[in-house]
Design an enzyme around this catalytic site. Sequence first.
Site, PDB file in Angstrom:
ATOM      1  CG  HIS A 105     -20.466  -4.882 -35.838  1.00 32.34           C
ATOM      2  ND1 HIS A 105     -21.344  -5.919 -35.999  1.00 32.34           N
ATOM      3  CD2 HIS A 105     -19.364  -5.413 -35.253  1.00 32.34           C
ATOM      4  CE1 HIS A 105     -20.807  -7.025 -35.512  1.00 32.34           C
ATOM      5  NE2 HIS A 105     -19.601  -6.755 -35.064  1.00 32.34           N
ATOM      6  CG  HIS A 130     -15.909  -6.478 -35.300  1.00 35.30           C
ATOM      7  ND1 HIS A 130     -16.512  -6.722 -34.094  1.00 35.30           N
ATOM      8  CD2 HIS A 130     -14.992  -5.490 -35.064  1.00 35.30           C
ATOM      9  CE1 HIS A 130     -15.992  -5.922 -33.161  1.00 35.30           C
ATOM     10  NE2 HIS A 130     -15.077  -5.166 -33.731  1.00 35.30           N
ATOM     11  CG  ASP A 189     -16.862 -11.906 -37.175  1.00 40.11           C
ATOM     12  OD1 ASP A 189     -16.600 -10.697 -37.014  1.00 40.11           O
ATOM     13  OD2 ASP A 189     -17.505 -12.583 -36.341  1.00 40.11           O
ATOM     14  CG  HIS A 190     -20.257  -9.194 -38.237  1.00 42.05           C
ATOM     15  ND1 HIS A 190     -21.503  -9.464 -37.718  1.00 42.05           N
ATOM     16  CD2 HIS A 190     -19.372  -9.682 -37.332  1.00 42.05           C
ATOM     17  CE1 HIS A 190     -21.373 -10.074 -36.548  1.00 42.05           C
ATOM     18  NE2 HIS A 190     -20.085 -10.208 -36.283  1.00 42.05           N
ATOM     19  CG  HIS A 200     -19.717  -5.676 -30.419  1.00 39.32           C
ATOM     20  ND1 HIS A 200     -18.954  -6.584 -29.712  1.00 39.32           N
ATOM     21  CD2 HIS A 200     -19.504  -5.947 -31.732  1.00 39.32           C
ATOM     22  CE1 HIS A 200     -18.304  -7.374 -30.587  1.00 39.32           C
ATOM     23  NE2 HIS A 200     -18.624  -7.000 -31.808  1.00 39.32           N
ATOM     24  CG  ASP A 215     -20.930  -9.717 -33.088  1.00 40.29           C
ATOM     25  OD1 ASP A 215     -21.699 -10.616 -33.497  1.00 40.29           O
ATOM     26  OD2 ASP A 215     -19.740  -9.644 -33.419  1.00 40.29           O
ATOM     27  CG  HIS A 226     -21.006 -14.845 -33.157  1.00 37.48           C
ATOM     28  ND1 HIS A 226     -19.933 -15.442 -33.787  1.00 37.48           N
ATOM     29  CD2 HIS A 226     -20.855 -13.512 -33.332  1.00 37.48           C
ATOM     30  CE1 HIS A 226     -19.149 -14.503 -34.308  1.00 37.48           C
ATOM     31  NE2 HIS A 226     -19.688 -13.316 -34.059  1.00 37.48           N
TER      32      HIS A 226
HETATM   33 ZN   LIG Z   1     -18.296  -7.936 -33.727  1.00 30.24          ZN
END
Ligand SMILES: [Zn+2]
Length: 255
Positions: free
Chosen positions: A52, A54, A56-57, A108, A130, A168
Amino acid sequence: MTLLPLPAFDDNYIWMLHDGRQALVVDPGDAQPVLQALQTHGLQLQAILVTHHHADHVGGVNELRELTGARVHGPAGEDMPEPLQRHSEGDTLELLGLRFEVLDVPGHTAGHIAWYCSDPQGAPLLFCGDTLFSGGCGRVFEGTPAQMLASLDKLAALPGHTRVCCAHEYTLGNLRFARAVEPGNTALQRYSQHCEALRAQQRPTLPSTLAVERDINPFLRTREPAVVQAVAPRAQAHDEAGIFAALRLWKNEFR
Ligand SMILES: [Zn+2]
């Protein structure tokens, strides 16, 4: 085939799969830990899989693509660092001699996908970003609770020995909440002790397995009478989506 969780930021894992020569990574929010691992193990990066949009990905995607020439595979319906090959449910991909299947798991984010590999040599692998965490699930940012519940149901229906590779290390916090929801769940108590011992040695609690998650994760157990009973006083609606929504809201507020 070797599976490695590469720690990134405070609590992310970038999953790396390699055969001693070629590697793939999932959700590289940062290029540095990946470059380090490629060098340490003498590997060539063949592919980058993304779940996805975001930061941090995807934060390390452009740098890794430029430095290694690896192909990038991501969700069909999300804003992504280009160029990449876009995928949705039903697509399959051959990487490192293994077959990867794409599952749509919105909730998400609106276009979140998961990568499932039914590795015939060992236990299947699920890279779920996530959407599913050990003992918990992602926040519902862009989808509806009903969508998130359907996505988690889809993942929970995969074989029990599937290794769940979450993005995570949230496990201990999730389990603290899970015990508040289901104080009488003995499998949850045993699993909590196991995970606390791992974290005390700075070891990852992941991958988990779907069989474990079905026994201990309240977000996969929203039809269990004990969970329904605990959540019901907080729920606005008492159908499946209403119970799930109230459970998710309770977790958001839980300290
Ligand atoms: Zn995320």
